[in-house]
Design a protein around this motif. Structure first.
Motif, PDB file in Angstrom:
ATOM      1  N   ALA A 170     -14.664  28.804  15.493  1.00 30.69           N
ATOM      2  CA  ALA A 170     -13.906  29.032  16.722  1.00 30.69           C
ATOM      3  C   ALA A 170     -14.639  28.451  17.928  1.00 30.69           C
ATOM      4  N   ALA A 171     -15.947  28.661  17.982  1.00 26.06           N
ATOM      5  CA  ALA A 171     -16.722  28.191  19.129  1.00 26.06           C
ATOM      6  C   ALA A 171     -16.755  26.677  19.226  1.00 26.06           C
ATOM      7  N   ARG A 172     -16.740  25.998  18.087  1.00 21.70           N
ATOM      8  CA  ARG A 172     -16.846  24.535  18.065  1.00 21.70           C
ATOM      9  C   ARG A 172     -15.526  23.848  17.725  1.00 21.70           C
ATOM     10  N   SER A 173     -14.437  24.620  17.728  1.00 30.78           N
ATOM     11  CA  SER A 173     -13.090  24.073  17.502  1.00 30.78           C
ATOM     12  C   SER A 173     -12.982  23.304  16.189  1.00 30.78           C
ATOM     13  N   VAL A 174     -13.504  23.897  15.127  1.00 35.81           N
ATOM     14  CA  VAL A 174     -13.392  23.310  13.793  1.00 35.81           C
ATOM     15  C   VAL A 174     -12.167  23.918  13.120  1.00 35.81           C
ATOM     16  N   SER A 175     -11.137  23.142  12.917  1.00 32.21           N
ATOM     17  CA  SER A 175      -9.864  23.666  12.446  1.00 32.21           C
ATOM     18  C   SER A 175      -9.893  24.033  10.962  1.00 32.21           C
ATOM     19  N   ARG A 176      -8.966  24.893  10.600  1.00 35.67           N
ATOM     20  CA  ARG A 176      -8.797  25.270   9.192  1.00 35.67           C
ATOM     21  C   ARG A 176      -8.430  24.040   8.354  1.00 35.67           C
ATOM     22  N   VAL A 177      -7.604  23.160   8.885  1.00 38.00           N
ATOM     23  CA  VAL A 177      -7.181  21.970   8.149  1.00 38.00           C
ATOM     24  C   VAL A 177      -8.379  21.099   7.794  1.00 38.00           C
ATOM     25  N   ARG A 178      -9.263  20.886   8.730  1.00 33.63           N
ATOM     26  CA  ARG A 178     -10.439  20.066   8.466  1.00 33.63           C
ATOM     27  C   ARG A 178     -11.376  20.743   7.461  1.00 33.63           C
ATOM     28  N   GLN A 179     -11.517  22.050   7.556  1.00 32.68           N
ATOM     29  CA  GLN A 179     -12.366  22.763   6.598  1.00 32.68           C
ATOM     30  C   GLN A 179     -11.826  22.618   5.182  1.00 32.68           C
ATOM     31  N   ASP A 180     -10.531  22.789   5.019  1.00 33.50           N
ATOM     32  CA  ASP A 180      -9.925  22.630   3.695  1.00 33.50           C
ATOM     33  C   ASP A 180     -10.131  21.213   3.165  1.00 33.50           C
ATOM     34  N   ALA A 181      -9.940  20.242   4.043  1.00 29.03           N
ATOM     35  CA  ALA A 181     -10.096  18.842   3.624  1.00 29.03           C
ATOM     36  C   ALA A 181     -11.535  18.548   3.230  1.00 29.03           C
ATOM     37  N   TYR A 182     -12.485  19.115   3.968  1.00 31.84           N
ATOM     38  CA  TYR A 182     -13.892  18.858   3.650  1.00 31.84           C
ATOM     39  C   TYR A 182     -14.266  19.484   2.308  1.00 31.84           C
ATOM     40  N   ALA A 183     -13.811  20.721   2.055  1.00 28.61           N
ATOM     41  CA  ALA A 183     -14.116  21.373   0.779  1.00 28.61           C
ATOM     42  C   ALA A 183     -13.537  20.580  -0.388  1.00 28.61           C
ATOM     43  N   ALA A 184     -12.311  20.128  -0.250  1.00 34.58           N
ATOM     44  CA  ALA A 184     -11.680  19.347  -1.313  1.00 34.58           C
ATOM     45  C   ALA A 184     -12.455  18.051  -1.549  1.00 34.58           C
ATOM     46  N   ALA A 185     -12.912  17.423  -0.467  1.00 35.55           N
ATOM     47  CA  ALA A 185     -13.663  16.176  -0.592  1.00 35.55           C
ATOM     48  C   ALA A 185     -15.005  16.409  -1.276  1.00 35.55           C
ATOM     49  N   SER A 186     -15.676  17.522  -0.975  1.00 32.40           N
ATOM     50  CA  SER A 186     -16.957  17.828  -1.599  1.00 32.40           C
ATOM     51  C   SER A 186     -16.802  17.962  -3.111  1.00 32.40           C
ATOM     52  N   HIS A 187     -15.788  18.680  -3.539  1.00 30.95           N
ATOM     53  CA  HIS A 187     -15.539  18.835  -4.968  1.00 30.95           C
ATOM     54  C   HIS A 187     -15.181  17.503  -5.614  1.00 30.95           C
ATOM     55  N   ALA A 188     -14.362  16.697  -4.937  1.00 28.40           N
ATOM     56  CA  ALA A 188     -13.966  15.405  -5.496  1.00 28.40           C
ATOM     57  C   ALA A 188     -15.175  14.493  -5.673  1.00 28.40           C
ATOM     58  N   LYS A 189     -16.065  14.474  -4.688  1.00 27.97           N
ATOM     59  CA  LYS A 189     -17.287  13.666  -4.802  1.00 27.97           C
ATOM     60  C   LYS A 189     -18.139  14.142  -5.977  1.00 27.97           C
ATOM     61  N   ALA A 190     -18.295  15.458  -6.098  1.00 28.10           N
ATOM     62  CA  ALA A 190     -19.134  16.005  -7.164  1.00 28.10           C
ATOM     63  C   ALA A 190     -18.552  15.702  -8.537  1.00 28.10           C
ATOM     64  N   LEU A 191     -17.244  15.806  -8.676  1.00 31.27           N
ATOM     65  CA  LEU A 191     -16.613  15.494  -9.952  1.00 31.27           C
ATOM     66  C   LEU A 191     -16.809  14.025 -10.312  1.00 31.27           C
ATOM     67  N   THR A 192     -16.681  13.145  -9.326  1.00 27.20           N
ATOM     68  CA  THR A 192     -16.889  11.717  -9.564  1.00 27.20           C
ATOM     69  C   THR A 192     -18.322  11.448  -9.992  1.00 27.20           C
TER      70      THR A 192
END
Length: 401
Positions: A170-192
Protein backbone atom coordinates in the motif's frame (compact mmCIF):
# COMPACT_ATOMS: atom_id res chain seq x y z
CA UNK A 1 39.20 -9.89 -0.12
CA UNK A 2 37.77 -13.39 -0.40
CA UNK A 3 36.65 -15.64 -3.21
CA UNK A 4 33.72 -18.09 -3.28
CA UNK A 5 35.10 -21.16 -5.07
CA UNK A 6 32.21 -23.60 -4.57
CA UNK A 7 28.51 -23.36 -3.74
CA UNK A 8 25.83 -25.96 -3.10
CA UNK A 9 22.34 -26.26 -1.72
CA UNK A 10 19.84 -28.91 -0.78
CA UNK A 11 16.53 -29.23 -2.57
CA UNK A 12 14.06 -26.88 -0.91
CA UNK A 13 11.02 -28.63 0.50
CA UNK A 14 7.75 -27.13 1.62
CA UNK A 15 7.43 -27.59 5.38
CA UNK A 16 5.70 -30.84 6.26
CA UNK A 17 6.59 -32.52 2.97
CA UNK A 18 9.71 -34.22 1.62
CA UNK A 19 12.23 -32.98 4.18
CA UNK A 20 9.92 -33.05 7.19
CA UNK A 21 11.80 -35.90 8.92
CA UNK A 22 15.25 -34.30 8.75
CA UNK A 23 16.60 -32.23 11.63
CA UNK A 24 18.43 -29.01 10.82
CA UNK A 25 21.92 -30.51 11.11
CA UNK A 26 20.82 -33.41 8.91
CA UNK A 27 19.94 -30.88 6.21
CA UNK A 28 23.16 -28.92 6.60
CA UNK A 29 25.73 -31.71 6.98
CA UNK A 30 25.51 -33.24 3.47
CA UNK A 31 25.59 -29.78 1.89
CA UNK A 32 28.70 -28.83 3.89
CA UNK A 33 30.38 -32.11 2.94
CA UNK A 34 29.57 -31.60 -0.74
CA UNK A 35 30.83 -28.04 -0.90
CA UNK A 36 34.00 -29.02 0.97
CA UNK A 37 34.58 -31.82 -1.54
CA UNK A 38 34.04 -29.35 -4.39
CA UNK A 39 36.59 -26.99 -2.88
CA UNK A 40 39.06 -29.85 -2.43
CA UNK A 41 38.73 -30.80 -6.08
CA UNK A 42 39.82 -27.32 -7.15
CA UNK A 43 43.30 -28.00 -5.74
CA UNK A 44 43.16 -24.84 -3.66
CA UNK A 45 43.32 -26.87 -0.46
CA UNK A 46 46.60 -28.52 -1.32
CA UNK A 47 47.58 -31.77 -2.96
CA UNK A 48 45.62 -33.75 -0.41
CA UNK A 49 42.57 -31.51 -0.33
CA UNK A 50 40.39 -33.90 1.65
CA UNK A 51 42.81 -33.65 4.58
CA UNK A 52 42.70 -29.84 4.65
CA UNK A 53 39.92 -28.71 6.98
CA UNK A 54 38.18 -25.34 6.99
CA UNK A 55 39.22 -22.87 9.67
CA UNK A 56 35.59 -22.44 10.66
CA UNK A 57 32.00 -23.23 9.71
CA UNK A 58 29.52 -20.35 9.95
CA UNK A 59 25.81 -21.07 9.52
CA UNK A 60 22.76 -18.84 9.76
CA UNK A 61 19.51 -20.09 11.26
CA UNK A 62 16.39 -18.47 12.70
CA UNK A 63 14.46 -21.24 14.43
CA UNK A 64 17.08 -23.90 15.07
CA UNK A 65 17.24 -26.16 18.09
CA UNK A 66 20.16 -24.36 19.75
CA UNK A 67 23.35 -26.13 20.76
CA UNK A 68 25.44 -24.21 18.20
CA UNK A 69 23.94 -25.69 15.07
CA UNK A 70 27.01 -24.87 12.96
CA UNK A 71 29.28 -26.95 15.20
CA UNK A 72 26.81 -29.84 15.27
CA UNK A 73 26.52 -29.71 11.48
CA UNK A 74 30.30 -29.54 11.00
CA UNK A 75 30.75 -32.67 13.11
CA UNK A 76 27.92 -34.44 11.30
CA UNK A 77 29.53 -33.52 7.97
CA UNK A 78 32.69 -35.38 8.97
CA UNK A 79 34.89 -32.30 8.87
CA UNK A 80 36.77 -33.36 12.00
CA UNK A 81 36.71 -32.44 15.65
CA UNK A 82 39.20 -29.59 15.15
CA UNK A 83 36.77 -27.57 13.02
CA UNK A 84 34.80 -25.08 15.15
CA UNK A 85 31.41 -23.61 14.32
CA UNK A 86 29.53 -20.34 14.69
CA UNK A 87 25.76 -19.97 14.39
CA UNK A 88 24.36 -16.53 13.52
CA UNK A 89 20.81 -15.20 13.55
CA UNK A 90 19.90 -12.26 11.37
CA UNK A 91 16.49 -13.69 10.60
CA UNK A 92 15.81 -13.92 6.83
CA UNK A 93 19.27 -12.48 6.19
CA UNK A 94 21.07 -15.11 8.29
CA UNK A 95 22.58 -17.12 5.45
CA UNK A 96 23.93 -14.00 3.80
CA UNK A 97 25.15 -12.67 7.16
CA UNK A 98 27.04 -15.93 7.70
CA UNK A 99 28.84 -15.48 4.39
CA UNK A 100 29.76 -11.89 5.23
CA UNK A 101 30.98 -13.01 8.68
CA UNK A 102 33.21 -15.62 7.05
CA UNK A 103 34.45 -13.01 4.57
CA UNK A 104 35.35 -10.69 7.45
CA UNK A 105 37.26 -13.44 9.29
CA UNK A 106 39.29 -14.25 6.19
CA UNK A 107 39.93 -10.57 5.44
CA UNK A 108 41.14 -10.10 9.03
CA UNK A 109 43.67 -12.89 8.52
CA UNK A 110 42.14 -15.28 11.05
CA UNK A 111 41.95 -18.10 8.50
CA UNK A 112 42.12 -18.60 4.75
CA UNK A 113 39.29 -21.11 4.27
CA UNK A 114 35.75 -21.09 5.69
CA UNK A 115 32.50 -22.86 4.89
CA UNK A 116 29.49 -20.57 5.36
CA UNK A 117 25.78 -20.61 4.62
CA UNK A 118 22.48 -21.27 6.31
CA UNK A 119 19.92 -23.88 7.22
CA UNK A 120 16.32 -24.00 8.34
CA UNK A 121 14.08 -26.89 9.27
CA UNK A 122 10.71 -25.31 9.83
CA UNK A 123 9.24 -28.81 9.99
CA UNK A 124 11.27 -29.76 13.07
CA UNK A 125 11.77 -26.37 14.73
CA UNK A 126 11.05 -26.62 18.46
CA UNK A 127 7.93 -25.16 20.00
CA UNK A 128 8.69 -22.33 22.38
CA UNK A 129 6.94 -21.13 25.51
CA UNK A 130 7.47 -18.56 28.23
CA UNK A 131 8.20 -20.08 31.64
CA UNK A 132 5.39 -20.20 34.19
CA UNK A 133 5.27 -16.98 36.14
CA UNK A 134 7.30 -15.15 33.49
CA UNK A 135 4.80 -14.98 30.66
CA UNK A 136 4.47 -11.43 29.26
CA UNK A 137 0.76 -11.24 29.98
CA UNK A 138 -1.18 -8.89 32.24
CA UNK A 139 -2.02 -11.54 34.80
CA UNK A 140 1.37 -13.28 34.43
CA UNK A 141 0.04 -16.61 35.63
CA UNK A 142 1.00 -19.46 33.31
CA UNK A 143 3.35 -20.69 30.64
CA UNK A 144 2.31 -19.47 27.20
CA UNK A 145 3.47 -20.82 23.84
CA UNK A 146 4.41 -18.24 21.23
CA UNK A 147 4.79 -18.43 17.47
CA UNK A 148 7.87 -16.23 17.23
CA UNK A 149 10.16 -14.10 19.30
CA UNK A 150 9.65 -10.35 18.94
CA UNK A 151 11.41 -8.53 16.12
CA UNK A 152 11.30 -5.31 18.16
CA UNK A 153 10.72 -4.37 21.82
CA UNK A 154 7.60 -2.72 23.26
CA UNK A 155 7.23 0.83 22.00
CA UNK A 156 8.25 -0.10 18.44
CA UNK A 157 6.12 -1.54 15.63
CA UNK A 158 6.44 -5.33 15.51
CA UNK A 159 4.24 -6.57 12.66
CA UNK A 160 4.18 -10.10 11.36
CA UNK A 161 5.76 -10.25 7.94
CA UNK A 162 2.52 -10.92 6.04
CA UNK A 163 0.63 -7.84 7.28
CA UNK A 164 3.85 -5.85 6.89
CA UNK A 165 3.99 -6.90 3.22
CA UNK A 166 0.41 -5.65 2.80
CA UNK A 167 1.41 -2.34 4.36
CA UNK A 168 4.47 -2.07 2.13
CA UNK A 169 2.41 -2.77 -0.98
CA UNK A 170 0.00 0.00 0.00
CA UNK A 171 2.77 2.43 0.92
CA UNK A 172 4.65 1.88 -2.35
CA UNK A 173 1.59 1.47 -4.60
CA UNK A 174 2.38 -2.11 -5.61
CA UNK A 175 -0.83 -3.41 -7.15
CA UNK A 176 -2.38 -6.83 -6.68
CA UNK A 177 -2.20 -7.37 -10.46
CA UNK A 178 1.55 -6.87 -10.53
CA UNK A 179 2.06 -9.14 -7.51
CA UNK A 180 0.10 -11.94 -9.17
CA UNK A 181 2.05 -11.49 -12.39
CA UNK A 182 5.38 -11.56 -10.58
CA UNK A 183 4.52 -14.75 -8.66
CA UNK A 184 3.42 -16.49 -11.85
CA UNK A 185 6.63 -15.39 -13.58
CA UNK A 186 8.80 -16.69 -10.71
CA UNK A 187 7.22 -20.13 -10.95
CA UNK A 188 7.48 -20.15 -14.75
CA UNK A 189 11.20 -19.30 -14.60
CA UNK A 190 11.82 -22.00 -11.99
CA UNK A 191 9.97 -24.63 -14.00
CA UNK A 192 11.98 -23.74 -17.11
CA UNK A 193 15.24 -23.92 -15.17
CA UNK A 194 14.25 -27.19 -13.53
CA UNK A 195 13.37 -28.77 -16.89
CA UNK A 196 16.66 -27.58 -18.39
CA UNK A 197 18.70 -29.08 -15.52
CA UNK A 198 19.91 -25.65 -14.47
CA UNK A 199 19.71 -26.51 -10.78
CA UNK A 200 21.27 -29.97 -11.05
CA UNK A 201 24.90 -28.92 -10.55
CA UNK A 202 24.16 -27.02 -7.33
CA UNK A 203 21.79 -29.54 -5.74
CA UNK A 204 22.75 -32.10 -3.09
CA UNK A 205 19.91 -34.67 -3.21
CA UNK A 206 18.58 -35.73 0.18
CA UNK A 207 16.54 -38.75 1.29
CA UNK A 208 12.97 -38.45 -0.01
CA UNK A 209 13.66 -35.26 -2.00
CA UNK A 210 15.96 -34.92 -5.00
CA UNK A 211 14.70 -31.59 -6.35
CA UNK A 212 12.69 -28.57 -5.26
CA UNK A 213 9.07 -29.56 -4.68
CA UNK A 214 7.38 -26.16 -4.94
CA UNK A 215 7.51 -24.85 -8.57
CA UNK A 216 4.24 -25.26 -10.48
CA UNK A 217 2.30 -23.60 -13.24
CA UNK A 218 0.22 -20.66 -12.05
CA UNK A 219 -2.69 -19.10 -13.95
CA UNK A 220 -2.96 -15.36 -13.25
CA UNK A 221 -6.70 -15.56 -13.84
CA UNK A 222 -6.99 -18.04 -10.97
CA UNK A 223 -4.58 -16.03 -8.82
CA UNK A 224 -6.81 -12.98 -9.25
CA UNK A 225 -9.63 -14.85 -7.49
CA UNK A 226 -7.63 -15.71 -4.38
CA UNK A 227 -8.50 -14.03 -1.11
CA UNK A 228 -6.07 -11.87 0.88
CA UNK A 229 -4.00 -14.11 3.12
CA UNK A 230 -3.13 -11.79 5.99
CA UNK A 231 -5.33 -8.70 6.34
CA UNK A 232 -8.85 -7.86 5.30
CA UNK A 233 -8.64 -5.79 2.16
CA UNK A 234 -4.93 -6.57 1.75
CA UNK A 235 -3.30 -7.44 -1.54
CA UNK A 236 -0.95 -10.29 -0.52
CA UNK A 237 -2.25 -13.82 -1.09
CA UNK A 238 -0.93 -17.30 -0.44
CA UNK A 239 0.40 -17.32 -4.01
CA UNK A 240 2.31 -14.05 -3.68
CA UNK A 241 3.85 -15.01 -0.33
CA UNK A 242 6.71 -17.50 -0.12
CA UNK A 243 5.97 -20.83 1.55
CA UNK A 244 7.41 -21.91 4.88
CA UNK A 245 10.21 -24.25 3.87
CA UNK A 246 13.07 -26.56 4.81
CA UNK A 247 16.52 -26.41 3.23
CA UNK A 248 20.22 -25.64 3.48
CA UNK A 249 22.90 -23.96 1.41
CA UNK A 250 26.63 -23.36 1.82
CA UNK A 251 29.61 -21.86 0.01
CA UNK A 252 33.36 -22.32 0.31
CA UNK A 253 35.36 -19.11 0.74
CA UNK A 254 39.13 -18.81 0.45
CA UNK A 255 41.43 -15.85 0.85
CA UNK A 256 42.24 -13.78 -2.20
CA UNK A 257 45.92 -14.55 -1.64
CA UNK A 258 45.30 -18.29 -1.64
CA UNK A 259 43.19 -18.00 -4.78
CA UNK A 260 45.70 -15.74 -6.56
CA UNK A 261 48.54 -18.18 -5.92
CA UNK A 262 46.94 -20.82 -8.15
CA UNK A 263 48.12 -19.29 -11.42
CA UNK A 264 48.09 -16.32 -13.75
CA UNK A 265 44.80 -14.55 -14.54
CA UNK A 266 42.70 -16.80 -16.72
CA UNK A 267 45.36 -19.53 -16.72
CA UNK A 268 45.07 -22.25 -14.10
CA UNK A 269 43.05 -20.16 -11.67
CA UNK A 270 39.88 -21.59 -10.18
CA UNK A 271 36.83 -19.61 -11.33
CA UNK A 272 34.82 -18.05 -8.55
CA UNK A 273 33.06 -15.01 -7.14
CA UNK A 274 35.16 -12.39 -5.39
CA UNK A 275 33.28 -10.51 -2.67
CA UNK A 276 33.50 -6.84 -3.58
CA UNK A 277 31.41 -5.35 -0.75
CA UNK A 278 28.75 -6.14 1.81
CA UNK A 279 26.28 -4.01 3.76
CA UNK A 280 23.80 -4.43 6.59
CA UNK A 281 21.42 -1.58 7.47
CA UNK A 282 18.41 -0.81 9.63
CA UNK A 283 15.08 0.67 8.57
CA UNK A 284 11.62 1.37 10.01
CA UNK A 285 10.42 -1.79 11.82
CA UNK A 286 6.89 -1.01 10.60
CA UNK A 287 7.96 -1.71 7.00
CA UNK A 288 10.66 -4.39 7.27
CA UNK A 289 10.27 -5.37 3.63
CA UNK A 290 11.81 -2.05 2.64
CA UNK A 291 15.16 -2.98 4.18
CA UNK A 292 16.60 -4.42 0.96
CA UNK A 293 16.47 -0.98 -0.68
CA UNK A 294 18.85 0.94 1.63
CA UNK A 295 21.04 -2.17 1.89
CA UNK A 296 21.43 -2.34 -1.89
CA UNK A 297 22.05 1.39 -2.08
CA UNK A 298 24.71 1.10 0.62
CA UNK A 299 26.50 -1.89 -0.89
CA UNK A 300 26.57 -0.33 -4.36
CA UNK A 301 28.04 2.85 -2.88
CA UNK A 302 30.74 0.83 -1.09
CA UNK A 303 31.49 -1.07 -4.28
CA UNK A 304 31.47 2.20 -6.26
CA UNK A 305 29.10 0.67 -8.76
CA UNK A 306 25.61 1.38 -10.06
CA UNK A 307 22.73 -1.04 -10.41
CA UNK A 308 23.00 -0.72 -14.21
CA UNK A 309 26.43 -2.40 -14.01
CA UNK A 310 25.09 -5.52 -12.24
CA UNK A 311 24.34 -8.45 -14.53
CA UNK A 312 22.28 -10.60 -12.12
CA UNK A 313 20.36 -9.57 -9.00
CA UNK A 314 19.04 -12.19 -6.57
CA UNK A 315 16.52 -10.68 -4.14
CA UNK A 316 15.05 -13.08 -1.59
CA UNK A 317 11.44 -13.33 -2.73
CA UNK A 318 9.72 -13.43 0.64
CA UNK A 319 6.76 -11.63 -0.95
CA UNK A 320 6.10 -10.43 -4.48
CA UNK A 321 5.17 -7.02 -3.04
CA UNK A 322 8.55 -6.81 -1.33
CA UNK A 323 10.51 -7.54 -4.49
CA UNK A 324 8.44 -5.14 -6.59
CA UNK A 325 8.76 -2.33 -4.06
CA UNK A 326 12.53 -2.87 -4.12
CA UNK A 327 12.86 -3.04 -7.89
CA UNK A 328 10.63 0.01 -8.32
CA UNK A 329 12.92 1.97 -6.03
CA UNK A 330 15.96 0.81 -8.02
CA UNK A 331 14.40 1.64 -11.38
CA UNK A 332 14.21 -2.00 -12.49
CA UNK A 333 11.42 -3.76 -14.39
CA UNK A 334 11.44 -7.44 -13.34
CA UNK A 335 8.29 -8.14 -15.37
CA UNK A 336 9.78 -6.64 -18.50
CA UNK A 337 13.23 -5.57 -19.59
CA UNK A 338 14.94 -6.80 -16.41
CA UNK A 339 13.23 -10.18 -16.15
CA UNK A 340 16.47 -11.89 -17.10
CA UNK A 341 18.45 -9.94 -14.48
CA UNK A 342 16.21 -10.20 -11.41
CA UNK A 343 15.96 -13.77 -10.08
CA UNK A 344 16.39 -15.13 -13.62
CA UNK A 345 15.57 -18.73 -12.62
CA UNK A 346 12.84 -17.86 -10.13
CA UNK A 347 13.25 -17.23 -6.43
CA UNK A 348 11.75 -18.02 -3.05
CA UNK A 349 8.16 -17.62 -4.26
CA UNK A 350 8.70 -20.62 -6.51
CA UNK A 351 11.49 -22.55 -4.80
CA UNK A 352 10.57 -21.87 -1.17
CA UNK A 353 11.96 -19.73 1.65
CA UNK A 354 13.93 -21.67 4.29
CA UNK A 355 14.48 -18.49 6.31
CA UNK A 356 18.01 -18.91 7.64
CA UNK A 357 19.25 -20.47 4.39
CA UNK A 358 17.68 -18.18 1.78
CA UNK A 359 20.48 -15.60 1.70
CA UNK A 360 23.01 -18.36 1.08
CA UNK A 361 20.73 -19.85 -1.57
CA UNK A 362 20.84 -16.47 -3.33
CA UNK A 363 24.66 -16.55 -3.42
CA UNK A 364 24.63 -20.17 -4.61
CA UNK A 365 22.30 -19.12 -7.41
CA UNK A 366 24.71 -16.32 -8.36
CA UNK A 367 27.57 -18.83 -8.43
CA UNK A 368 25.66 -21.19 -10.71
CA UNK A 369 24.46 -18.43 -13.02
CA UNK A 370 27.65 -16.41 -13.29
CA UNK A 371 30.52 -18.84 -12.68
CA UNK A 372 29.16 -22.17 -13.88
CA UNK A 373 27.22 -20.28 -16.55
CA UNK A 374 30.46 -19.01 -18.06
CA UNK A 375 30.16 -15.25 -17.60
CA UNK A 376 33.45 -13.43 -18.18
CA UNK A 377 35.71 -12.11 -15.45
CA UNK A 378 34.48 -8.81 -14.04
CA UNK A 379 30.79 -9.62 -14.39
CA UNK A 380 28.92 -8.38 -11.31
CA UNK A 381 26.22 -10.04 -9.25
CA UNK A 382 24.20 -8.81 -6.28
CA UNK A 383 22.23 -10.65 -3.60
CA UNK A 384 19.96 -8.98 -1.05
CA UNK A 385 17.29 -9.69 1.54
CA UNK A 386 14.89 -7.71 3.67
CA UNK A 387 14.81 -8.76 7.32
CA UNK A 388 12.17 -8.87 10.05
CA UNK A 389 12.51 -6.10 12.60
CA UNK A 390 13.45 -3.55 9.96
CA UNK A 391 16.83 -4.47 8.46
CA UNK A 392 18.36 -5.22 5.09
CA UNK A 393 21.47 -7.03 3.92
CA UNK A 394 23.23 -7.09 0.54
CA UNK A 395 26.42 -8.28 -1.11
CA UNK A 396 28.14 -7.46 -4.41
CA UNK A 397 30.33 -10.09 -6.07
CA UNK A 398 32.32 -10.26 -9.29
CA UNK A 399 33.37 -13.18 -11.45
CA UNK A 400 37.07 -14.01 -11.31
CA UNK A 401 38.86 -16.46 -13.59
Amino acid sequence: MTVVVAARRSPIGTAGRGLRALLAHELAAPVLAAVHDDAARTGLLGADGAARSPGDVVLGSCTGPGGNLARVSALAAGLGTAVPGLTVDRQCGSGLAAILTAHQAITAGDTDYVLAGGVESASTAPHRAHRPGAAPSRDNVAAQPYARAPFAPPGFPDPDMGPAADDLAAARSVSRVRQDAYAAASHAKALTAQAAGTFDRELVPLPDLARDDRPRRLDVAILAKMRPAFTSGGSVTAATASPISDGASAVALVSDAAWSATGAPGVGRVPGLRIVAGAVVGCDPALPGWGAVPAIEAVLARARRTVSEVAVIEIVEAFAAQVLATTDALGLDPLGADSGRVCPDGGALALGHPWGASGAVAVTRLFSTLVVGGHPAGTLGLAAAAIGGGMGIAIVVEVVR
